[in-house]
Design an enzyme around this catalytic site. Structure first.
Site, PDB file in Angstrom:
ATOM      1  N   GLY A   1      28.757  44.095  44.304  1.00 53.48           N
ATOM      2  CA  GLY A   1      29.878  44.700  45.035  1.00 53.48           C
ATOM      3  C   GLY A   1      29.409  45.862  45.888  1.00 53.48           C
ATOM      4  N   ASN A   2      30.326  46.694  46.330  1.00 55.34           N
ATOM      5  CA  ASN A   2      29.963  47.895  47.083  1.00 55.34           C
ATOM      6  C   ASN A   2      30.965  49.005  46.786  1.00 55.34           C
ATOM      7  OD1 ASN A   2      32.140  47.840  49.183  1.00 55.34           O
ATOM      8  ND2 ASN A   2      31.190  45.842  49.569  1.00 55.34           N
TER       9      ASN A   2
END
Ligand code: PMT
Length: 399
Positions: free
Chosen positions: A208-209
């Protein structure tokens, strides 16, 4: 834009109070009706006579008028106002507002107000940077107030740093921009993507981020406030859309975001691609949790995700507007210009992770809008809600 609007100008006790006189004049010149509410300390810096002469109204400071026994109703004032602008806002008043310490007319009025509240802090750099001031400002943001960030420069103490109240012209612009944001997008359908995407590694892990969704959600709220029907395609975030005209489509992966965006795009007037989409996904996510006890280290093979903005760009019909973001760490303008062209965007909103207060997770952002005609607009560091106003102003011009 401000003609006929009711504005409460709250003035606290700081040297920047002299600038409030100019701000008051600007509001009056713009056609607003202004009621000044000043703290007792504020009167040490600027005389109520000057303020009442310019506003054409008696200045309010005390709960009671001693000689008549009549009292000033903070509740009525709070309901009368279309906006309350506290400039300068001192550390002390910010602290009282954050904690509900209602010991003067300004804070009681603030607590009763139903309108948007603009807060323009002004203080010495160390006071501004102090964790307690920052925590109080954070609380004010969480309550929905709009903070007009102070500028950096020489302060009254002759020290140089951040803490100088924003210039009256810019405060006026921020308030005008707020009111401009009314119903000019009525009848329009706008897609906004927001948040991160999660790419599954196994049932418990993902790639993810850091996107919190704050920027995209602020954009969606701004579009809805101006009358648009909004489809907000959102990756996993911890915030909620508030406006009833926002339809939220929750997605997790880039593929899901891609499918949702494509399903809506043909019928929309504009799409704003604010999501931080993973460029790669896992080729073969495990169906069971990958165990630590394996002898061999697991290898995660990646494959490319679809470029959603580029696909929409290729399908764009005449009259549709496509806005992209560029989140860069280096070669900012060159990379943003390349994305603008390759994805057939109408304009790109560049934000750089090199700018303090910009990008992921923060409540503020600092952007440059680069148009496909080559023109460039630079903006200062602002609350993401105010950044959203700038972006939607640019979108409205295009539409
Ligand atoms: O959510 P916040 O914490 O408030 O943070 C906001 C933000 C930093 C995420 C936001 O301001 C921002 O910059 N969003 C875009 C982030 C990004 O992915 O930038 P990019 O330069 O990698 O992508 C360029 C554009 O193509 C973007 O519009 C992106 O949405 C889009 N894209 C990217 C990859 C992909 N596979 N599909 C896409 O549509």
């Amino acid at each position: 834009m401000l003609k006929g609007k009711h504005i409460i100008l709250g003035i606290c006790g700081g040297i920047a109070a002299y600038k409030s006189v100019y701000l008051l004049r600007l509001f009056i010149k713009a056609g607003a009706e202004v009621q000044v509410v000043i703290t007792p300390a504020g009167k040490e810096f600027i005389t109520p006579v000057t303020l009442s002469a310019l506003s054409g109204k008696p200045v309010i400071s005390e709960f009671f008028t001693a000689n008549t026994g009549s009292w000033n109703s903070h509740v009525d004032l709070g309901l009368w106002a279309d906006a309350m602008v506290i400039a300068p806002a001192t550390a002390s008043t910010i602290g009282k507002m954050a904690n509900g310490i209602a010991d003067n007319m300004l804070v009681t009025t603030y607590l009763s107000a139903k309108c948007p509240i603009f807060v323009a802090p002004a203080m010495d750099l160390d006071m501004f940077a102090h964790p307690s001031t920052q925590r109080n400002l954070q609380l004010l943001k969480e309550y929905g107030n709009l903070i007009i960030e102070p500028a950096a420069g020489e302060l009254a103490s002759h020290l140089v740093g951040k803490g100088r109240m924003e210039e009256p012209e810019n405060i006026l612009k921020a308030v005008e921009a707020y009111f401009r944001s009314t119903q000019e997008l009525a009848g329009r359908h706008i897609i906004v993507t927001a948040g991160p995407t999660y790419e599954k590694i196994d049932p418990v892990r993902f790639i993810g981020n850091y996107s919190s969704g704050k920027m995209g959600y602020a954009i969606a709220e701004e579009c809805a406030k101006r009358g648009a029907a909004v489809t907000l395609i959102s990756g996993p975030v911890g915030i909620k859309a508030k406006h009833p005209s926002i339809k939220v489509v929750d997605v997790e992966s880039a593929k899901e975001m891609h499918d949702a965006a494509l399903a809506e795009f043909a019928a929309c007037d504009a799409a704003i691609m604010c999501a931080a989409v993973a460029d790669y996904t896992v080729e073969n996510p495990a169906t069971h949790k990958i165990k630590r006890e394996h002898d061999e280290l697991p290898v995660i093979r990646l494959k490319k995700n679809p470029d959603i903005a580029a696909e929409l760009g290729a399908r764009k019909r005449t009259g549709q507007v496509l806005v992209g973001f560029a989140l860069e760490t280096d070669n900012e303008r060159v990379n943003a210009a390349e994305k603008l062209k390759r994805k057939h965007l109408d304009f790109v909103v560049l934000n750089s992770l090199n700018e303090p207060g910009a990008g992921f997770k923060t409540d503020t952002n600092k952007i440059t809008i680069i148009d496909k005609d080559g023109t460039e607009r630079n903006y200062g560091l602002k609350d993401k809600k105010l950044v959203a106003i700038d972006i939607i102003d640019a979108l409205v011009e295009k539409l």
